[in-house]
Scaffold this active site. Structure first.
Site, PDB file in Angstrom:
ATOM      1  N   LEU A  26       0.831  -1.196   0.000  1.00 15.03           N
ATOM      2  CA  LEU A  26       0.000   0.000   0.000  1.00 15.03           C
ATOM      3  C   LEU A  26       0.864   1.244   0.000  1.00 15.03           C
ATOM      4  O   LEU A  26       1.720   1.404   0.865  1.00 15.03           O
ATOM      5  CB  LEU A  26      -0.910   0.017   1.233  1.00 15.03           C
ATOM      6  CG  LEU A  26      -1.812  -1.201   1.424  1.00 15.03           C
ATOM      7  CD1 LEU A  26      -2.515  -1.120   2.761  1.00 15.03           C
ATOM      8  CD2 LEU A  26      -2.815  -1.289   0.305  1.00 15.03           C
ATOM      9  N   ASP A  27       0.661   2.095  -0.961  1.00 20.03           N
ATOM     10  CA  ASP A  27       1.375   3.367  -1.037  1.00 20.03           C
ATOM     11  C   ASP A  27       2.874   3.182  -0.864  1.00 20.03           C
ATOM     12  O   ASP A  27       3.496   3.802  -0.004  1.00 20.03           O
ATOM     13  CB  ASP A  27       0.827   4.368  -0.007  1.00 20.03           C
ATOM     14  CG  ASP A  27      -0.644   4.656  -0.240  1.00 20.03           C
ATOM     15  OD1 ASP A  27      -1.034   4.690  -1.422  1.00 20.03           O
ATOM     16  OD2 ASP A  27      -1.379   4.831   0.731  1.00 20.03           O
ATOM     17  N   GLY A  28       3.456   2.335  -1.678  1.00 20.40           N
ATOM     18  CA  GLY A  28       4.875   2.006  -1.585  1.00 20.40           C
ATOM     19  C   GLY A  28       5.797   3.195  -1.587  1.00 20.40           C
ATOM     20  O   GLY A  28       6.857   3.167  -0.969  1.00 20.40           O
TER      21      GLY A  28
END
Length: 71
Positions: A26-28
């Site tokens: 998630l949202d790297g």
């Protein structure tokens, strides 16, 4: 995600004593929160949700200690 995948997977498997499958990062570019599934049906379902962009992300924070007041 791929660079840390074997280490994270093995640590998590050891901690919960069961199989886990990586689903998504998630949202790297910011937080890098990792999402795992504990069975293949859930892996398939979640992967489809992310692929079709049908997910709704809600963020919660757990902290330890005290935060300074910011004005």
């Amino acid at each position: 995600f791929n660079r840390h995948k074997p280490i994270v997977l093995q640590r998590l498997r050891n901690q919960i004593n069961r199989e886990v499958h990586p689903v998504h990062r998630l949202d790297g570019g910011t937080s890098g929160v990792l999402l795992f599934a504990t069975n293949k049906d859930t892996l398939r379902f979640l992967s489809e949700q992310f692929q079709s962009r049908e997910t709704l992300k809600t963020y919660h924070c757990i902290s330890r200690g005290f935060a300074k007041d910011v004005v």
